[in-house]
Write an enzyme that holds these catalytic residues in place. Structure first.
Site, PDB file in Angstrom:
ATOM      1  N   ARG A  26       0.830  -1.209   0.000  1.00  0.00           N
ATOM      2  CA  ARG A  26       0.000   0.000   0.000  1.00  0.00           C
ATOM      3  C   ARG A  26       0.868   1.264   0.000  1.00  0.00           C
ATOM      4  O   ARG A  26       1.031   1.912  -1.032  1.00  0.00           O
ATOM      5  CB  ARG A  26      -0.949  -0.026   1.224  1.00  0.00           C
ATOM      6  CG  ARG A  26      -2.131   0.930   1.103  1.00  0.00           C
ATOM      7  CD  ARG A  26      -1.819   2.363   1.456  1.00  0.00           C
ATOM      8  NE  ARG A  26      -1.293   2.509   2.818  1.00  0.00           N
ATOM      9  CZ  ARG A  26      -0.741   3.626   3.257  1.00  0.00           C
ATOM     10  NH1 ARG A  26      -0.636   4.687   2.483  1.00  0.00           N
ATOM     11  NH2 ARG A  26      -0.254   3.697   4.494  1.00  0.00           N
ATOM     12  N   ASP A  27       1.487   1.568   1.110  1.00  0.00           N
ATOM     13  CA  ASP A  27       2.295   2.787   1.229  1.00  0.00           C
ATOM     14  C   ASP A  27       3.431   2.772   0.202  1.00  0.00           C
ATOM     15  O   ASP A  27       3.718   3.779  -0.451  1.00  0.00           O
ATOM     16  CB  ASP A  27       2.839   2.841   2.664  1.00  0.00           C
ATOM     17  CG  ASP A  27       3.674   4.069   2.956  1.00  0.00           C
ATOM     18  OD1 ASP A  27       4.024   4.806   2.021  1.00  0.00           O
ATOM     19  OD2 ASP A  27       4.009   4.290   4.134  1.00  0.00           O
ATOM     20  N   HIS A 221       6.492   4.326  12.502  1.00  0.00           N
ATOM     21  CA  HIS A 221       6.534   4.289  11.037  1.00  0.00           C
ATOM     22  C   HIS A 221       7.600   5.290  10.590  1.00  0.00           C
ATOM     23  O   HIS A 221       7.327   6.475  10.405  1.00  0.00           O
ATOM     24  CB  HIS A 221       5.146   4.668  10.510  1.00  0.00           C
ATOM     25  CG  HIS A 221       4.979   4.589   9.030  1.00  0.00           C
ATOM     26  ND1 HIS A 221       4.122   3.689   8.434  1.00  0.00           N
ATOM     27  CD2 HIS A 221       5.551   5.279   8.017  1.00  0.00           C
ATOM     28  CE1 HIS A 221       4.168   3.844   7.110  1.00  0.00           C
ATOM     29  NE2 HIS A 221       5.024   4.817   6.834  1.00  0.00           N
ATOM     30  N   HIS A 223      10.739   6.733   8.176  1.00  0.00           N
ATOM     31  CA  HIS A 223      11.274   6.797   6.813  1.00  0.00           C
ATOM     32  C   HIS A 223      12.781   7.012   6.903  1.00  0.00           C
ATOM     33  O   HIS A 223      13.265   7.672   7.827  1.00  0.00           O
ATOM     34  CB  HIS A 223      10.607   7.924   6.028  1.00  0.00           C
ATOM     35  CG  HIS A 223       9.223   7.579   5.562  1.00  0.00           C
ATOM     36  ND1 HIS A 223       8.550   8.291   4.610  1.00  0.00           N
ATOM     37  CD2 HIS A 223       8.383   6.578   5.925  1.00  0.00           C
ATOM     38  CE1 HIS A 223       7.359   7.752   4.395  1.00  0.00           C
ATOM     39  NE2 HIS A 223       7.224   6.713   5.195  1.00  0.00           N
ATOM     40  N   CYS A 254       9.744   9.158  -1.065  1.00  0.00           N
ATOM     41  CA  CYS A 254       9.059  10.119  -0.213  1.00  0.00           C
ATOM     42  C   CYS A 254       8.645  11.277  -1.096  1.00  0.00           C
ATOM     43  O   CYS A 254       9.495  11.959  -1.655  1.00  0.00           O
ATOM     44  CB  CYS A 254       9.956  10.608   0.916  1.00  0.00           C
ATOM     45  SG  CYS A 254       9.152  11.862   1.911  1.00  0.00           S
ATOM     46  N   ASN A 263      10.226   4.554   2.897  1.00  0.00           N
ATOM     47  CA  ASN A 263       9.978   3.722   4.073  1.00  0.00           C
ATOM     48  C   ASN A 263      11.222   2.938   4.501  1.00  0.00           C
ATOM     49  O   ASN A 263      12.026   2.516   3.670  1.00  0.00           O
ATOM     50  CB  ASN A 263       8.879   2.716   3.742  1.00  0.00           C
ATOM     51  CG  ASN A 263       7.529   3.381   3.589  1.00  0.00           C
ATOM     52  OD1 ASN A 263       7.002   3.946   4.532  1.00  0.00           O
ATOM     53  ND2 ASN A 263       6.980   3.329   2.395  1.00  0.00           N
TER      54      ASN A 263
END
Ligand code: MG
Length: 315
Positions: A26-27, A221, A223, A254, A263
């Site tokens: 997803r992300d 979460h 990055h 990003c 990520n």
């Protein structure tokens, strides 16, 4: 030569087990330039499950016109039915009540909503301010939990914002409390632009604890934009967090930083956890092979150091 692996040496003050919340499909894919065919996405998710990942965020039920990379959400979710009953959790992101209707119609058993801590990002990403977006999520969370579907609340820009600069812990605790009071089961603290450093992580977790948001309701979460994701993750583990978001192969650029790294790569996380003797249930070699396979589909090498280091020698 044997396959490289870290020597497990446990360190004090860390959990015995960590649950990885895999966000690559997803992300990760949402933020890749290439649009991946739905059959490849379905195979990706099946490979992630076969590697031992038990929470895999599958897709987002956003309006199909808004994020072309995720326009196949209904079709994709329909291709994952064989994972039902295997113990693999397949949460999906839901932006609003219409998205929730689609998700429930598909038999989704777990959802996430995506809130922003800062006003600028809320307006840029959600098209409405922090308050208005929380008001939009309230009925989504109420209806989902009423249907027995647990909700994860994402908080983005928890450590810094490209428009506003510094983000104060009090801004984060205010939104966190609102999401918990709404009924969210878990909150994921996002460092959306990857600027956080470990002192900030400690300060935020302390502020959340003081505001009645305990570490066992939290996920982190991070990055890796500035190479800080693992240092920040380790800091969070020392403060009692045991759920960590990561994307296989470090998928996902990003969108707000001119950098290839987005990520935290699940493989980089696994190398560290395995070295610390922390259980995850995930097979690192199998996962790295999956990320190399996906990198071939995307036409760019994985930004994960571990995926590249484990790659078989080119002949
Ligand atoms: Mg992310």
């Amino acid at each position: 030569m044997s396959t490289p692996a870290p020597s497990p040496v446990p360190a004090p003050g860390l959990p015995a087990r960590v649950r990885i919340h895999e966000v690559g499909p997803r992300d990760g894919l949402q933020n890749e330039a290439a649009v991946v065919p739905v059959a490849v996405k379905a195979e990706f998710i099946h490979r992630l499950a076969a590697a031992g990942l038990t929470t895999i965020e599958a897709t987002s039920f956003v309006h199909p016109g808004r994020v072309p990379q995720l326009a196949d959400a209904d079709e994709l979710y329909g291709m994952l039915g064989d994972l039902t009953g295997t113990g693999v959790r397949l949460p999906v992101l839901v932006p609003n009540e219409r998205g929730l209707d689609r998700a429930l119609a598909r038999g989704v058993r777990e959802i996430a909503v995506f809130a922003s801590v800062t006003e600028s990002f809320a307006r840029a990403n959600l098209g409405r301010g922090v308050e208005e977006s929380l008001a939009m999520f309230a009925p989504v969370v109420a209806r989902a939990t009423g249907a027995g579907v647990p909700v994860r609340g994402y908080l983005s820009m928890c450590f810094g914002d490209p428009w506003e600069g510094d983000v104060r812990p009090a801004q984060v605790t205010a939104v966190a409390r609102r999401l918990l009071d709404m009924g969210c089961a878990e909150l994921s603290l996002g460092d959306t632009i990857g600027v956080a450093t470990p002192g900030q992580v400690t300060a935020l977790l302390a502020a959340l604890d003081a505001a009645g948001v305990p570490a066992d309701r939290l996920a982190v979460h991070f990055h890796d934009t500035y190479g800080q994701a693992l240092a920040n993750t380790l800091t969070a583990l020392r403060h009692g967090v045991t759920t960590v978001d990561a994307a296989a192969g470090g998928l996902g650029g990003c969108p707000f930083a001119k950098s290839a790294t987005g990520n935290l790569a699940t493989e980089d996380l696994l190398w560290m956890l395995r070295g610390l003797g922390i259980e995850t249930g995930v097979d690192l070699d199998r996962l790295a092979a999956t990320s190399r396979w996906m990198a071939a589909h995307l036409g760019r090498p994985s930004p994960s150091r571990t995926v590249r280091a484990l790659a078989p020698e080119e002949s």
